[in-house]
Design a protein around this motif. Sequence first.
Motif, PDB file in Angstrom:
ATOM      1  N   TYR A 133       0.917  -1.174  -0.102  1.00 21.88           N
ATOM      2  CA  TYR A 133      -0.072  -0.002  -0.080  1.00 21.88           C
ATOM      3  C   TYR A 133       0.914   1.305   0.012  1.00 21.88           C
ATOM      4  CZ  TYR A 133      -3.196   3.417   2.461  1.00 21.88           C
ATOM      5  OH  TYR A 133      -4.078   4.728   2.621  1.00 21.88           O
ATOM      6  N   VAL A 134       0.623   2.232  -0.842  1.00 22.42           N
ATOM      7  CA  VAL A 134       1.470   3.278  -1.106  1.00 22.42           C
ATOM      8  C   VAL A 134       0.510   4.536  -1.148  1.00 22.42           C
ATOM      9  CG1 VAL A 134       3.177   4.497  -2.450  1.00 22.42           C
ATOM     10  CG2 VAL A 134       3.025   1.958  -2.538  1.00 22.42           C
ATOM     11  N   PRO A 135       0.505   5.185   0.101  1.00 27.39           N
ATOM     12  CA  PRO A 135      -0.632   6.215   0.161  1.00 27.39           C
ATOM     13  C   PRO A 135       0.315   7.547  -0.273  1.00 27.39           C
ATOM     14  CG  PRO A 135       0.189   5.629   2.298  1.00 27.39           C
ATOM     15  CD  PRO A 135       0.515   4.811   1.461  1.00 27.39           C
ATOM     16  N   LEU A 136      -0.100   8.161  -1.435  1.00 30.73           N
ATOM     17  CA  LEU A 136       0.561   9.293  -1.825  1.00 30.73           C
ATOM     18  C   LEU A 136      -0.044  10.657  -1.217  1.00 30.73           C
ATOM     19  CD1 LEU A 136       0.673   8.405  -5.667  1.00 30.73           C
ATOM     20  CD2 LEU A 136       2.526   8.280  -4.165  1.00 30.73           C
ATOM     21  N   GLN A 137       0.924  11.555  -1.322  1.00 26.80           N
ATOM     22  CA  GLN A 137       0.512  13.054  -0.824  1.00 26.80           C
ATOM     23  C   GLN A 137       0.461  13.956  -2.090  1.00 26.80           C
ATOM     24  OE1 GLN A 137       3.523  11.768   1.704  1.00 26.80           O
ATOM     25  NE2 GLN A 137       2.595  12.960   3.326  1.00 26.80           N
ATOM     26  N   GLY A 138       1.132  15.014  -2.176  1.00 31.67           N
ATOM     27  CA  GLY A 138       0.845  15.979  -3.270  1.00 31.67           C
ATOM     28  C   GLY A 138       2.128  15.931  -3.962  1.00 31.67           C
ATOM     29  N   ARG A 139       2.211  16.645  -5.334  1.00 32.01           N
ATOM     30  CA  ARG A 139       3.313  17.136  -6.015  1.00 32.01           C
ATOM     31  C   ARG A 139       4.206  15.832  -6.364  1.00 32.01           C
ATOM     32  NH1 ARG A 139       5.797  22.057  -2.675  1.00 32.01           N
ATOM     33  NH2 ARG A 139       7.440  21.849  -4.196  1.00 32.01           N
ATOM     34  N   ILE A 140       3.574  15.083  -6.981  1.00 36.24           N
ATOM     35  CA  ILE A 140       3.984  13.691  -7.439  1.00 36.24           C
ATOM     36  C   ILE A 140       5.361  13.590  -8.124  1.00 36.24           C
ATOM     37  CG2 ILE A 140       3.542  11.527  -8.765  1.00 36.24           C
ATOM     38  CD1 ILE A 140       1.571  12.010  -6.503  1.00 36.24           C
ATOM     39  N   ARG A 141       5.768  14.633  -9.010  1.00 37.33           N
ATOM     40  CA  ARG A 141       6.790  14.673  -9.577  1.00 37.33           C
ATOM     41  C   ARG A 141       7.994  15.745  -9.242  1.00 37.33           C
ATOM     42  NH1 ARG A 141       5.698  17.720 -14.141  1.00 37.33           N
ATOM     43  NH2 ARG A 141       3.831  18.376 -12.869  1.00 37.33           N
ATOM     44  N   ASP A 142       7.644  16.196  -7.929  1.00 35.50           N
ATOM     45  CA  ASP A 142       8.801  17.076  -7.403  1.00 35.50           C
ATOM     46  C   ASP A 142       9.194  16.229  -6.163  1.00 35.50           C
ATOM     47  OD1 ASP A 142       7.594  19.061  -9.023  1.00 35.50           O
ATOM     48  OD2 ASP A 142       6.433  20.091  -7.283  1.00 35.50           O
ATOM     49  N   HIS A 143      10.722  16.507  -6.126  1.00 27.95           N
ATOM     50  CA  HIS A 143      11.589  16.084  -5.107  1.00 27.95           C
ATOM     51  C   HIS A 143      11.730  17.326  -4.309  1.00 27.95           C
ATOM     52  CE1 HIS A 143      15.872  14.390  -3.843  1.00 27.95           C
ATOM     53  NE2 HIS A 143      14.934  14.387  -2.912  1.00 27.95           N
ATOM     54  N   ARG A 144      11.187  17.372  -3.025  1.00 27.91           N
ATOM     55  CA  ARG A 144      11.380  18.129  -2.204  1.00 27.91           C
ATOM     56  C   ARG A 144      12.368  17.977  -1.086  1.00 27.91           C
ATOM     57  NH1 ARG A 144       5.236  19.390  -0.209  1.00 27.91           N
ATOM     58  NH2 ARG A 144       4.692  17.071  -1.055  1.00 27.91           N
ATOM     59  N   SER A 145      12.849  19.012  -0.255  1.00 28.15           N
ATOM     60  CA  SER A 145      14.111  18.728   0.386  1.00 28.15           C
ATOM     61  C   SER A 145      14.085  18.092   1.686  1.00 28.15           C
ATOM     62  CB  SER A 145      14.595  20.269   0.934  1.00 28.15           C
ATOM     63  OG  SER A 145      13.463  20.728   1.868  1.00 28.15           O
ATOM     64  N   PHE A 146      13.073  17.633   2.087  1.00 32.95           N
ATOM     65  CA  PHE A 146      12.768  16.765   3.162  1.00 32.95           C
ATOM     66  C   PHE A 146      12.487  15.163   2.900  1.00 32.95           C
ATOM     67  CE2 PHE A 146       8.677  18.422   2.272  1.00 32.95           C
ATOM     68  CZ  PHE A 146       7.718  17.457   2.198  1.00 32.95           C
ATOM     69  N   HIS A 172      -4.533  11.146  -2.487  1.00 27.43           N
ATOM     70  CA  HIS A 172      -5.169  11.683  -1.286  1.00 27.43           C
ATOM     71  C   HIS A 172      -6.386  12.461  -1.828  1.00 27.43           C
ATOM     72  CE1 HIS A 172      -6.124  13.978   2.366  1.00 27.43           C
ATOM     73  NE2 HIS A 172      -5.066  13.345   2.979  1.00 27.43           N
ATOM     74  N   PRO A 173      -7.642  11.968  -1.039  1.00 29.23           N
ATOM     75  CA  PRO A 173      -8.811  12.540  -1.779  1.00 29.23           C
ATOM     76  C   PRO A 173      -9.014  14.097  -1.408  1.00 29.23           C
ATOM     77  CG  PRO A 173      -9.278  11.377   0.399  1.00 29.23           C
ATOM     78  CD  PRO A 173      -7.842  10.941  -0.100  1.00 29.23           C
ATOM     79  N   SER A 174      -8.121  14.596  -0.797  1.00 26.38           N
ATOM     80  CA  SER A 174      -8.066  16.303  -0.427  1.00 26.38           C
ATOM     81  C   SER A 174      -7.407  16.741  -1.171  1.00 26.38           C
ATOM     82  CB  SER A 174      -8.298  16.459   1.120  1.00 26.38           C
ATOM     83  OG  SER A 174      -9.239  16.009   1.784  1.00 26.38           O
ATOM     84  N   GLU A 175      -6.403  16.086  -1.937  1.00 25.77           N
ATOM     85  CA  GLU A 175      -5.290  16.829  -2.714  1.00 25.77           C
ATOM     86  C   GLU A 175      -5.544  17.180  -4.110  1.00 25.77           C
ATOM     87  OE1 GLU A 175      -1.901  18.710  -2.703  1.00 25.77           O
ATOM     88  OE2 GLU A 175      -2.216  16.991  -1.128  1.00 25.77           O
ATOM     89  N   ASP A 176      -4.997  18.447  -4.695  1.00 24.68           N
ATOM     90  CA  ASP A 176      -5.426  19.000  -5.998  1.00 24.68           C
ATOM     91  C   ASP A 176      -4.250  18.469  -6.839  1.00 24.68           C
ATOM     92  OD1 ASP A 176      -6.778  19.965  -8.096  1.00 24.68           O
ATOM     93  OD2 ASP A 176      -6.205  22.188  -7.512  1.00 24.68           O
ATOM     94  N   TYR A 177      -4.427  17.450  -7.619  1.00 24.10           N
ATOM     95  CA  TYR A 177      -3.327  16.953  -8.514  1.00 24.10           C
ATOM     96  C   TYR A 177      -3.307  17.658  -9.744  1.00 24.10           C
ATOM     97  CZ  TYR A 177      -2.692  13.475  -5.007  1.00 24.10           C
ATOM     98  OH  TYR A 177      -2.426  12.568  -3.855  1.00 24.10           O
ATOM     99  N   GLU A 198      -5.550   4.196  -7.123  1.00 30.17           N
ATOM    100  CA  GLU A 198      -6.895   4.402  -6.708  1.00 30.17           C
ATOM    101  C   GLU A 198      -6.745   5.692  -6.063  1.00 30.17           C
ATOM    102  OE1 GLU A 198      -8.031   1.104  -4.183  1.00 30.17           O
ATOM    103  OE2 GLU A 198      -7.402  -0.465  -5.863  1.00 30.17           O
ATOM    104  N   THR A 199      -8.093   6.034  -5.220  1.00 32.71           N
ATOM    105  CA  THR A 199      -8.050   7.257  -4.378  1.00 32.71           C
ATOM    106  C   THR A 199      -8.518   6.850  -3.050  1.00 32.71           C
ATOM    107  OG1 THR A 199      -8.541   8.609  -6.411  1.00 32.71           O
ATOM    108  CG2 THR A 199      -9.550   9.454  -4.117  1.00 32.71           C
ATOM    109  N   GLY A 200      -8.056   7.439  -1.992  1.00 33.61           N
ATOM    110  CA  GLY A 200      -8.714   6.977  -0.668  1.00 33.61           C
ATOM    111  C   GLY A 200      -8.530   5.672  -0.214  1.00 33.61           C
TER     112      GLY A 200
END
Length: 299
Positions: A133-146, A172-177, A198-200
């Motif tokens: 199970y891989v729950p994703l958050q936002g900014r799928i293609r961005d590598h952020r500093s953390f 994430h059902p509340s994320e705007d992709y 999938e979603t949620g």
Amino acid sequence: MQSADVRFHLDPDLLASTAEGRHNFLNRIKTVCEAAGLHVTLVPNDERTRRAAAVEDGYDLFHMDPPTHDRALTVRRVYHYPFWAIEPYAERWRWRVAEAGFPGGAPGARRFAEYWRDRLFGAAQAVRAGYVYVPLQGRIRDHRSFQFCAPIDMVRSVLRHDPARNVIATLHPSEDYDAADLKALERLAWDEPRLSVETGEMHRHLLACDYVVTENSSAAFNGFFFHKPCVLFARIDFHHIAANVLTLGEAGAFARVLDMQPDYDGYIHWFWQIMSINAGRPEADAKIAEALRRGGWPV
């Protein structure tokens, strides 16, 4: 000497509920401050008040937002009510609990964890149905500093290091992709038949998955209630009992995750009852005062 003024910067709903005495935790902070001789004012959380906070005397408390100066603190729920943290940083991986060492379980930890599992999720029985199970958050293609890598590369890593299991990545059902993020996932799923998107439906997947892989989604913390191990690809506060790519590397984390048998119940008890503030407990005021003093407030 600083003035005795304290400003709580709150969004409209919180501002109203605190002003009316309906928000238990924020009103308990207010009571602790006033008992110490501080004068509390509730102000809107907007750009003007945030700018003013950095130059005015006194102390400021922000809900979830980053503190703007060294006399400011942030207050944030620790994943579920009634557990809270008061910290000098908005980033969870800089919180006191993140830097502490987990000492092991304590008497009553199992009963505590089972109580909160049943209260939050019901009494459904968890199984291991053979997928990741891989729950994703936002900014799928961005590598952020953390983060160790971008989320899309994290999904590729799961497929590469676990060649046997199916992988279910959830939006994430509340994320705007944005469209490009969704297209990247769609293309990867087309190329990799073992991957579905999938979603949620976090609860369903936590009950059924073999383990969780995420950057730092709270879904992994919720998985501890079902004794589901996890691989983390980013900094976070609940890293202690996870297979952490940042310290183990990708191959090391995936090699270890299914062999891990941490004290899940002891960890939940320590993380919440010891290191957080349980707003429903009688000792909450003392723990609030302790947290404010750690932040340099005269309480």
